[in-house]
Scaffold this motif. Structure first.
Motif, mmCIF file in Angstrom:
data_model
loop_
_atom_site.group_PDB
_atom_site.id
_atom_site.type_symbol
_atom_site.label_atom_id
_atom_site.label_comp_id
_atom_site.label_asym_id
_atom_site.label_seq_id
_atom_site.Cartn_x
_atom_site.Cartn_y
_atom_site.Cartn_z
ATOM 1 N N LYS A 1 -12.617 28.155 -33.481
ATOM 2 C CA LYS A 1 -13.136 29.467 -32.730
ATOM 3 C C LYS A 1 -13.270 30.389 -33.819
ATOM 4 C CE LYS A 1 -12.096 31.708 -28.501
ATOM 5 N NZ LYS A 1 -11.094 31.979 -27.246
ATOM 6 N N ARG A 2 -14.540 30.952 -33.918
ATOM 7 C CA ARG A 2 -15.036 32.128 -34.754
ATOM 8 C C ARG A 2 -15.390 33.226 -33.990
ATOM 9 N NH1 ARG A 2 -18.140 28.261 -38.874
ATOM 10 N NH2 ARG A 2 -16.235 27.578 -40.200
ATOM 11 N N ASN A 3 -15.148 34.507 -34.128
ATOM 12 C CA ASN A 3 -15.654 35.414 -33.500
ATOM 13 C C ASN A 3 -15.733 35.195 -32.051
ATOM 14 O OD1 ASN A 3 -16.379 36.943 -35.877
ATOM 15 N ND2 ASN A 3 -18.068 35.746 -36.054
ATOM 16 N N GLY A 4 -14.758 34.847 -31.278
ATOM 17 C CA GLY A 4 -14.608 34.635 -30.107
ATOM 18 C C GLY A 4 -15.517 33.430 -29.211
ATOM 19 N N LYS A 5 -16.166 32.511 -30.270
ATOM 20 C CA LYS A 5 -16.811 31.368 -29.624
ATOM 21 C C LYS A 5 -16.477 30.210 -30.352
ATOM 22 C CE LYS A 5 -21.704 30.009 -29.736
ATOM 23 N NZ LYS A 5 -22.949 30.270 -30.462
ATOM 24 N N TRP A 6 -16.415 29.090 -29.588
ATOM 25 C CA TRP A 6 -15.965 27.564 -29.822
ATOM 26 C C TRP A 6 -17.353 27.083 -30.677
ATOM 27 C CZ3 TRP A 6 -11.206 25.959 -31.055
ATOM 28 C CH2 TRP A 6 -10.068 26.477 -30.344
ATOM 29 N N GLU B 1 -11.085 23.862 -21.793
ATOM 30 C CA GLU B 1 -12.586 24.452 -22.310
ATOM 31 C C GLU B 1 -13.183 23.465 -23.180
ATOM 32 O OE1 GLU B 1 -13.808 28.688 -24.641
ATOM 33 O OE2 GLU B 1 -11.500 28.034 -24.167
ATOM 34 N N THR C 1 -7.244 25.586 -23.163
ATOM 35 C CA THR C 1 -8.190 25.291 -24.360
ATOM 36 C C THR C 1 -8.459 23.888 -24.292
ATOM 37 O OG1 THR C 1 -7.173 27.101 -25.552
ATOM 38 C CG2 THR C 1 -8.431 25.645 -26.851
ATOM 39 N N ASN D 1 -6.576 28.202 -33.543
ATOM 40 C CA ASN D 1 -8.017 28.605 -33.386
ATOM 41 C C ASN D 1 -8.914 27.314 -33.808
ATOM 42 O OD1 ASN D 1 -7.636 28.795 -36.194
ATOM 43 N ND2 ASN D 1 -9.249 30.280 -36.382
#
Length: 149
Positions: free
Chosen positions: A132-137, A32, A29, A101
């Protein structure tokens, strides 16, 4: 005796798995987020307002070096109108701390640019908060301070 040894070995393996997984996940992470920081800087220079759409959360709160607080709409307007222009950005000293997250990135940005014709060039320190929301940073908060030389 063999049963006790087998249970102990399985327990050791289980503890080993539990303690090493988060370390790998956090390292991944961190990398990323560092890449996202670099990509966001490059996209802001090349794509302008489209970069705000891609990297900024709809509810972002950003504080610029002059103390002006902006949101995503203002950031997009500044970039699309040409009021805010960047010729170069070089990020360095990137550090990332991960909290589930949420990730906090800090670093330095040496940039060349203008805002409404005023030179912004110089070295800045920044703090960006990613969620991270709905799989997206996405960046939900950003703050920059100009380094006095």
């Amino acid at each position: 005796m063999k049963y006790m040894l087998a249970v102990a070995l399985l327990g050791l393996i289980a503890v080993s798995e539990v303690t090493t997984r988060p370390v790998y996940a956090m390292a991944s992470t961190e990398d990323e987020i560092k890449k996202l920081e670099q990509d966001w800087a490059q996209a802001t220079m090349k794509e302008g307002a489209a970069a705000a759409d891609r990297y900024e959360a709809d509810d972002i709160v950003a504080t610029d070096p002059g103390g002006r607080v902006t949101d995503k709409t203002q950031d997009k307007n500044d970039l699309s109108s040409g009021d805010l222009k960047f010729q170069s950005m070089e990020l360095g000293d990137l550090k990332v701390a991960v909290y589930g997250n949420t990730a906090v990135a800090t670093g330095a940005n040496t940039l060349k640019g203008t805002y409404k014709g005023q030179d912004l060039s110089g070295k800045y320190r920044f703090t960006d908060t990613w969620v991270k929301r709905n799989g997206k940073w996405q960046v939900v908060a950003s703050q920059a301070t100009k380094v006095q030389q």
